[in-house]
Design an enzyme around this catalytic site. Sequence first.
Site, PDB file in Angstrom:
ATOM      1  N   LYS A  90     -80.684   1.566  13.610  1.00 55.29           N
ATOM      2  CA  LYS A  90     -81.405   0.816  14.644  1.00 55.29           C
ATOM      3  C   LYS A  90     -82.384   1.728  15.395  1.00 55.29           C
ATOM      4  O   LYS A  90     -83.565   1.402  15.550  1.00 55.29           O
ATOM      5  CB  LYS A  90     -80.395   0.179  15.613  1.00 55.29           C
ATOM      6  CG  LYS A  90     -81.018  -0.504  16.807  1.00 55.29           C
ATOM      7  CD  LYS A  90     -81.881  -1.696  16.430  1.00 55.29           C
ATOM      8  CE  LYS A  90     -82.786  -2.081  17.580  1.00 55.29           C
ATOM      9  NZ  LYS A  90     -83.664  -3.189  17.291  1.00 55.29           N
TER      10      LYS A  90
ATOM     11  N   CYS B  75     -87.563  -1.654  24.464  1.00 57.56           N
ATOM     12  CA  CYS B  75     -86.844  -0.926  23.410  1.00 57.56           C
ATOM     13  C   CYS B  75     -87.493   0.363  22.933  1.00 57.56           C
ATOM     14  O   CYS B  75     -86.820   1.388  22.850  1.00 57.56           O
ATOM     15  CB  CYS B  75     -86.640  -1.853  22.215  1.00 57.56           C
ATOM     16  SG  CYS B  75     -85.585  -3.238  22.608  1.00 57.56           S
TER      17      CYS B  75
HETATM   18  N1  LIG Z   1     -84.775  -7.252  24.162  1.00 57.08           N
HETATM   19  C1  LIG Z   1     -84.888  -7.161  22.847  1.00 57.08           C
HETATM   20  O1  LIG Z   1     -85.805  -7.706  22.249  1.00 57.08           O
HETATM   21  C2  LIG Z   1     -83.873  -6.402  22.044  1.00 57.08           C
HETATM   22  C3  LIG Z   1     -83.909  -6.492  20.657  1.00 57.08           C
HETATM   23  C4  LIG Z   1     -82.955  -5.804  19.909  1.00 57.08           C
HETATM   24  C5  LIG Z   1     -81.962  -5.074  20.541  1.00 57.08           C
HETATM   25  N2  LIG Z   1     -81.947  -4.999  21.898  1.00 57.08           N
HETATM   26  C6  LIG Z   1     -80.823  -4.277  22.538  1.00 57.08           C
HETATM   27  O2  LIG Z   1     -79.853  -5.251  22.922  1.00 57.08           O
HETATM   28  C7  LIG Z   1     -79.190  -4.847  24.135  1.00 57.08           C
HETATM   29  C8  LIG Z   1     -79.357  -5.927  25.178  1.00 57.08           C
HETATM   30  O3  LIG Z   1     -80.728  -6.054  25.469  1.00 57.08           O
HETATM   31  P1  LIG Z   1     -81.302  -7.273  26.312  1.00 57.08           P
HETATM   32  O4  LIG Z   1     -82.786  -7.147  26.256  1.00 57.08           O
HETATM   33  O5  LIG Z   1     -80.638  -8.529  25.875  1.00 57.08           O
HETATM   34  O6  LIG Z   1     -80.757  -6.885  27.776  1.00 57.08           O
HETATM   35  P2  LIG Z   1     -80.747  -7.803  29.079  1.00 57.08           P
HETATM   36  O7  LIG Z   1     -80.833  -6.883  30.230  1.00 57.08           O
HETATM   37  O8  LIG Z   1     -81.758  -8.893  28.939  1.00 57.08           O
HETATM   38  O9  LIG Z   1     -79.308  -8.503  29.057  1.00 57.08           O
HETATM   39  C9  LIG Z   1     -78.129  -7.809  29.198  1.00 57.08           C
HETATM   40  C10 LIG Z   1     -77.158  -8.675  29.986  1.00 57.08           C
HETATM   41  O10 LIG Z   1     -75.886  -8.040  29.995  1.00 57.08           O
HETATM   42  C11 LIG Z   1     -75.246  -8.365  31.233  1.00 57.08           C
HETATM   43  N3  LIG Z   1     -74.152  -7.439  31.484  1.00 57.08           N
HETATM   44  C12 LIG Z   1     -74.198  -6.106  31.750  1.00 57.08           C
HETATM   45  N4  LIG Z   1     -72.963  -5.614  31.910  1.00 57.08           N
HETATM   46  C13 LIG Z   1     -72.100  -6.650  31.747  1.00 57.08           C
HETATM   47  C14 LIG Z   1     -70.686  -6.763  31.779  1.00 57.08           C
HETATM   48  N5  LIG Z   1     -69.925  -5.693  31.998  1.00 57.08           N
HETATM   49  N6  LIG Z   1     -70.143  -7.978  31.581  1.00 57.08           N
HETATM   50  C15 LIG Z   1     -70.916  -9.059  31.354  1.00 57.08           C
HETATM   51  N7  LIG Z   1     -72.268  -9.013  31.297  1.00 57.08           N
HETATM   52  C16 LIG Z   1     -72.854  -7.813  31.490  1.00 57.08           C
HETATM   53  C17 LIG Z   1     -76.368  -8.257  32.239  1.00 57.08           C
HETATM   54  O11 LIG Z   1     -76.054  -8.957  33.425  1.00 57.08           O
HETATM   55  C18 LIG Z   1     -77.541  -8.874  31.453  1.00 57.08           C
HETATM   56  O12 LIG Z   1     -77.689 -10.252  31.730  1.00 57.08           O
HETATM   57  C19 LIG Z   1     -79.807  -3.503  24.505  1.00 57.08           C
HETATM   58  O13 LIG Z   1     -79.009  -2.481  23.971  1.00 57.08           O
HETATM   59  C20 LIG Z   1     -81.160  -3.527  23.810  1.00 57.08           C
HETATM   60  O14 LIG Z   1     -81.629  -2.231  23.511  1.00 57.08           O
HETATM   61  C21 LIG Z   1     -82.858  -5.661  22.660  1.00 57.08           C
HETATM   62  O1  LIG Z   2     -99.409  -3.014  15.666  1.00 53.75           O
HETATM   63  C1  LIG Z   2     -98.850  -3.067  16.760  1.00 53.75           C
HETATM   64  C2  LIG Z   2     -97.572  -3.633  16.946  1.00 53.75           C
HETATM   65  C3  LIG Z   2     -97.003  -3.639  18.211  1.00 53.75           C
HETATM   66  N1  LIG Z   2     -97.677  -3.104  19.261  1.00 53.75           N
HETATM   67  C4  LIG Z   2     -97.038  -3.103  20.602  1.00 53.75           C
HETATM   68  O2  LIG Z   2     -95.737  -2.564  20.482  1.00 53.75           O
HETATM   69  C5  LIG Z   2     -94.859  -3.145  21.437  1.00 53.75           C
HETATM   70  C6  LIG Z   2     -93.594  -3.666  20.781  1.00 53.75           C
HETATM   71  O3  LIG Z   2     -93.918  -4.773  19.982  1.00 53.75           O
HETATM   72  P1  LIG Z   2     -92.840  -5.486  19.038  1.00 53.75           P
HETATM   73  O4  LIG Z   2     -92.175  -4.460  18.222  1.00 53.75           O
HETATM   74  O5  LIG Z   2     -93.520  -6.564  18.331  1.00 53.75           O
HETATM   75  O6  LIG Z   2     -91.847  -6.148  20.112  1.00 53.75           O
HETATM   76  P2  LIG Z   2     -90.365  -5.797  20.594  1.00 53.75           P
HETATM   77  O7  LIG Z   2     -89.787  -7.062  21.108  1.00 53.75           O
HETATM   78  O8  LIG Z   2     -90.385  -4.605  21.474  1.00 53.75           O
HETATM   79  O9  LIG Z   2     -89.569  -5.454  19.247  1.00 53.75           O
HETATM   80  C7  LIG Z   2     -89.223  -4.128  18.861  1.00 53.75           C
HETATM   81  O10 LIG Z   2     -88.068  -3.704  19.556  1.00 53.75           O
HETATM   82  C8  LIG Z   2     -86.919  -4.568  19.356  1.00 53.75           C
HETATM   83  C9  LIG Z   2     -85.822  -4.047  20.268  1.00 53.75           C
HETATM   84  O11 LIG Z   2     -85.109  -3.013  19.716  1.00 53.75           O
HETATM   85  C10 LIG Z   2     -86.552  -4.539  17.884  1.00 53.75           C
HETATM   86  O12 LIG Z   2     -85.411  -5.375  17.677  1.00 53.75           O
HETATM   87  C11 LIG Z   2     -87.741  -5.035  17.056  1.00 53.75           C
HETATM   88  O13 LIG Z   2     -87.419  -4.961  15.676  1.00 53.75           O
HETATM   89  C12 LIG Z   2     -88.945  -4.154  17.355  1.00 53.75           C
HETATM   90  O14 LIG Z   2     -90.096  -4.652  16.683  1.00 53.75           O
HETATM   91  C13 LIG Z   2     -95.673  -4.236  22.143  1.00 53.75           C
HETATM   92  O15 LIG Z   2     -96.175  -3.749  23.370  1.00 53.75           O
HETATM   93  C14 LIG Z   2     -96.819  -4.497  21.176  1.00 53.75           C
HETATM   94  O16 LIG Z   2     -97.969  -4.981  21.822  1.00 53.75           O
HETATM   95  C15 LIG Z   2     -98.934  -2.558  19.099  1.00 53.75           C
HETATM   96  O17 LIG Z   2     -99.545  -2.085  20.057  1.00 53.75           O
HETATM   97  N2  LIG Z   2     -99.494  -2.559  17.850  1.00 53.75           N
END
Ligand SMILES: NC(=O)c1ccc[n+]([C@@H]2O[C@H](COP(=O)([O-])OP(=O)(O)OC[C@H]3O[C@@H](n4cnc5c(N)ncnc54)[C@H](O)[C@@H]3O)[C@@H](O)[C@H]2O)c1
Ligand SMILES: O=c1ccn([C@@H]2O[C@H](COP(=O)(O)OP(=O)(O)O[C@H]3O[C@H](CO)[C@@H](O)[C@H](O)[C@H]3O)[C@@H](O)[C@H]2O)c(=O)[nH]1
Length: 481
Positions: free
Chosen positions: A229, A285
């Site tokens: 990841k 992220c």
């Molecule tokens: N945001 C994304 O697009 C994305 C994508 C892939 C992976 N991730 C990963 O997934 C994880 C979560 O990210 P997110 O963006 O959903 O975070 P977020 O902050 O949106 O949500 C996390 C939630 O967990 C809750 N929480 C924290 N401690 C808790 C506890 N002890 N009991 C119950 N609830 C609790 C918080 O209140 C919050 O609502 C992170 O590790 C992040 O790196 C995020």
């Molecule tokens: O060619 C590109 C592609 C992306 N971005 C920027 O990069 C950032 C991240 O974009 P994107 O990756 O599409 O969105 P995220 O939601 O941050 O998703 C990334 O981060 C997530 C959290 O870990 C992962 O799950 C996804 O696979 C990974 O793409 C944004 O500001 C985009 O505007 C650029 O500037 N140029």
Amino acid sequence: MSATAAAPSPQLPAVGPVKKICCIGAGYVGGPTMAMIAHKCHDIEVKVVDINAQRIAQWNSDTLPIYEPGLDEIVKGRRDQNLIFTTEVDQAIREADMIFISVNTPTKTFGVGAGRAANLEFIEKCARKIAEVSEGHKIVVEKSTLPVRTAEAVKAILGEATTGATFDVLSNPEFLAEGTAVDDLLSPDRVLIGGEREEAIQALVDVYAQWVPRERLLTTNLWSSELSKLTANAFLAQRVSSINSISALCEATEADVDEVAAAIGTDSRIGPKFLKASVGFGGSCFQKDILNLVYLCEYFGLPEVADYWQQVVAMNDYQKRRFVHRMVRTMFNTVSDKKIAIWGFAFKKDTNDTRESAAIYVCRDLLLEKARLSIYDPQVTKEQIVSDMEAVFQNGDQELSAVSRQLIENNIEVVSDAESAAKDAHAIAVLTEWDEFEKADFRAIAEQMKKPAFIFDGRNKLKNLSLEDLGFQYHGIGFSR
Ligand SMILES: NC(=O)c1ccc[n+]([C@@H]2O[C@H](COP(=O)([O-])OP(=O)(O)OC[C@H]3O[C@@H](n4cnc5c(N)ncnc54)[C@H](O)[C@@H]3O)[C@@H](O)[C@H]2O)c1
Ligand SMILES: O=c1ccn([C@@H]2O[C@H](COP(=O)(O)OP(=O)(O)O[C@H]3O[C@H](CO)[C@@H](O)[C@H](O)[C@H]3O)[C@@H](O)[C@H]2O)c(=O)[nH]1
């Protein structure tokens, strides 16, 4: 959490098909991923729990806490049937046979590893809570993004349960991107499941197999899954920093970064995706995960590897600074008391998420130049913008200085459409690639702006609109004309 030796596993019972899931954390990942499982697996009851009662109330309301195309229909289609949002954490854990941990893992802001390491406090609290209230056998799934070998610590904590409960631990990192979360979940490139016991891995494979083709379900050992990841995000962010570094060279040489990207992207070994030059990557992220990778490399005694990845973040910071410098230089070396329209505040289009958005840093640097900002984003609220600006000026301090407060109060307005932001402005800065910006009435906008009317397009969104013909001075990323 430092990796300590796990307690020896007791004899684990056989695992049956998953009937009840609990997901701890109702955020950007927990909400959509669980909604998709509920949508695709009607025979599984999915409870999403959170300690944030307001967030749970929003998931149960008409206006969901996150904006994500297609999500409303899926949530509202299954809510209160097999998809339940609740604050009853203990009960949901006790009832479930599979528990996802999907809580936030932000960069640590204090103590050892501050500014780089992941803060695993919330993960550890979840593990302790699961150990405290569980009975029988549970499969615990790491859904949050975690440093490699976190499962060792999770297992050690679960191994101390005094209730007689037993556990399997799996790693199942999430790869969805915001703005396309529903499509990514419906049709993922792959689902990665790392674990130790075949039966437990199979139980989760069987959940996803209800809609994801088998060949896209990859299984690995725990550590490969955890590390994949961070590695995936580091590689993706590296591509953006690489093309952004070339954008600077393009501006100096009359090459065009989009042409260069298209030319290299046709090489099947490079591929065309993720080569869009921009004002800089944002989101919750990329930066967090690379900094965490850097910290891990240092922890494991690999400073050269740490330096290599640190440069991806350094280049991103440079790109944001470079954008503001170019604006100031082009506008006759001063933006003081000039009105600048900020189009877009979210870190990318189709999301209301502003975490680490490039807009925050661009706006901060413009405010430090004493510009007046009129900000418009179709999905981000005024409260969010003000709170982000306060946080960036506070920079970890307890208090906002009086000077910063004045800048935020006097030099920022948040408006409800792009044209109003541009009225009487000296420049427009496009910071998020919202599609509606292309459709703006630029003829009318040009008439209402100060002259010369500058557009600084941090996304090259308006590149093909021949805005010079309407009297604009148009500057994009990575080309000059
Ligand atoms: N945001 C994304 O697009 C994305 C994508 C892939 C992976 N991730 C990963 O997934 C994880 C979560 O990210 P997110 O963006 O959903 O975070 P977020 O902050 O949106 O949500 C996390 C939630 O967990 C809750 N929480 C924290 N401690 C808790 C506890 N002890 N009991 C119950 N609830 C609790 C918080 O209140 C919050 O609502 C992170 O590790 C992040 O790196 C995020
Ligand atoms: O060619 C590109 C592609 C992306 N971005 C920027 O990069 C950032 C991240 O974009 P994107 O990756 O599409 O969105 P995220 O939601 O941050 O998703 C990334 O981060 C997530 C959290 O870990 C992962 O799950 C996804 O696979 C990974 O793409 C944004 O500001 C985009 O505007 C650029 O500037 N140029």
